[in-house]
Design a protein around this motif. Structure first.
Motif, mmCIF file in Angstrom:
data_model
loop_
_atom_site.group_PDB
_atom_site.id
_atom_site.type_symbol
_atom_site.label_atom_id
_atom_site.label_comp_id
_atom_site.label_asym_id
_atom_site.label_seq_id
_atom_site.Cartn_x
_atom_site.Cartn_y
_atom_site.Cartn_z
ATOM 1 N N LEU A 50 0.972 -1.227 -0.015
ATOM 2 C CA LEU A 50 -0.133 -0.177 -0.047
ATOM 3 C C LEU A 50 0.967 1.149 0.002
ATOM 4 O O LEU A 50 0.466 2.281 -0.704
ATOM 5 N N ILE A 51 1.900 1.206 0.601
ATOM 6 C CA ILE A 51 2.890 2.361 0.791
ATOM 7 C C ILE A 51 3.297 2.661 -0.704
ATOM 8 O O ILE A 51 3.595 3.770 -1.109
ATOM 9 N N LEU A 52 3.885 1.484 -1.358
ATOM 10 C CA LEU A 52 4.320 1.615 -2.440
ATOM 11 C C LEU A 52 3.351 1.984 -3.525
ATOM 12 O O LEU A 52 3.872 2.821 -4.464
ATOM 13 N N LEU A 53 2.175 1.738 -3.490
ATOM 14 C CA LEU A 53 1.218 2.101 -4.379
ATOM 15 C C LEU A 53 1.016 3.948 -4.137
ATOM 16 O O LEU A 53 0.789 4.585 -5.105
ATOM 17 N N ALA A 54 0.941 4.147 -2.993
ATOM 18 C CA ALA A 54 0.915 5.685 -2.584
ATOM 19 C C ALA A 54 2.195 6.256 -3.212
ATOM 20 O O ALA A 54 1.900 7.490 -3.785
ATOM 21 N N LYS A 55 3.365 5.648 -3.011
ATOM 22 C CA LYS A 55 4.633 6.300 -3.735
ATOM 23 C C LYS A 55 4.365 6.497 -5.154
ATOM 24 O O LYS A 55 4.823 7.353 -5.867
ATOM 25 N N GLN A 56 4.030 5.479 -5.672
ATOM 26 C CA GLN A 56 3.703 5.388 -7.258
ATOM 27 C C GLN A 56 2.800 6.310 -7.733
ATOM 28 O O GLN A 56 3.062 6.939 -8.728
ATOM 29 N N THR A 57 1.844 6.403 -6.979
ATOM 30 C CA THR A 57 0.682 7.501 -7.399
ATOM 31 C C THR A 57 1.407 8.878 -7.375
ATOM 32 O O THR A 57 0.947 9.676 -8.224
ATOM 33 N N LEU A 58 1.969 9.194 -6.183
ATOM 34 C CA LEU A 58 2.747 10.311 -6.062
ATOM 35 C C LEU A 58 3.735 10.581 -7.264
ATOM 36 O O LEU A 58 3.852 11.878 -7.720
ATOM 37 N N ALA A 59 4.452 9.671 -7.563
ATOM 38 C CA ALA A 59 5.516 9.566 -8.641
ATOM 39 C C ALA A 59 4.931 9.839 -9.884
ATOM 40 O O ALA A 59 5.676 10.562 -10.703
ATOM 41 N N ALA A 60 3.977 9.543 -10.101
ATOM 42 C CA ALA A 60 3.193 9.463 -11.575
ATOM 43 C C ALA A 60 2.554 10.811 -11.712
ATOM 44 O O ALA A 60 2.260 11.391 -13.029
ATOM 45 N N GLY A 61 2.737 11.806 -10.573
ATOM 46 C CA GLY A 61 2.179 13.083 -10.945
ATOM 47 C C GLY A 61 0.857 13.404 -10.622
ATOM 48 O O GLY A 61 0.163 14.400 -11.240
ATOM 49 N N ILE A 62 0.163 12.844 -9.740
ATOM 50 C CA ILE A 62 -1.253 13.120 -9.191
ATOM 51 C C ILE A 62 -1.281 14.693 -8.871
ATOM 52 O O ILE A 62 -2.189 15.236 -9.112
ATOM 53 N N ALA A 63 -0.221 15.267 -8.013
ATOM 54 C CA ALA A 63 -0.423 16.520 -7.465
ATOM 55 C C ALA A 63 -0.440 17.465 -8.926
ATOM 56 O O ALA A 63 -0.745 18.570 -8.825
ATOM 57 N N ARG A 64 0.203 17.240 -10.072
ATOM 58 C CA ARG A 64 0.332 17.927 -10.996
ATOM 59 C C ARG A 64 -0.949 17.678 -12.073
ATOM 60 O O ARG A 64 -1.078 18.322 -13.158
#
Length: 127
Positions: A50-64
């Motif tokens: 779950l932590i890995l999924l959260a990090k992948q989602t952030l790295a994929a650019g959700i904030a942008r």
């Protein structure tokens, strides 16, 4: 010194007559066993995954608002907040894309840290 600061905090938390070793027997201090709670969880995704999924989602650019994040979000994803929502994943990504944070903050550094799964809500990652 860190150790004297900790002793001061423990003194403040347990009283003048309670040494630090009384934490386990103090009626005022009941720390949950996070590891046991997470191990007993029936949530189908492990905390590590779950932590890995959260990090992948952030790295994929959700904030942008990067559309590359869409496949990482569940089909029934909804953002629900005290003022905003519910917003589906497509609408969220479109709105974040229009916001364009990097144009206003070109040197933005998120400084993410201390990723952890909530033992009370094992489907939630805090960071």
């Amino acid at each position: 010194k860190a150790s004297s600061r900790v002793q001061h905090i423990l003194y403040a938390a347990t009283g003048p007559d309670a040494p630090a070793s009384n934490l386990q027997t103090s009626k005022y201090f009941d720390e949950v066993d996070e590891a046991a709670m997470l191990a007993a969880s029936e949530f189908p995704i492990t905390p590590e995954d779950l932590i890995l999924l959260a990090k992948q989602t952030l790295a994929a650019g959700i904030a942008r608002g990067d559309p590359n994040v869409l496949p990482l979000l569940a089909e029934d994803f909804e953002l629900v907040g005290p003022v905003v929502g519910p917003i589906g994943k497509q609408e969220l990504v479109e709105n974040l894309s229009r916001l364009n944070l990097l144009s206003g903050f070109p040197d933005l550094k998120n400084n993410y840290h201390h990723f952890r799964v909530d033992p009370f809500e094992p489907n939630r990652v805090w960071f």
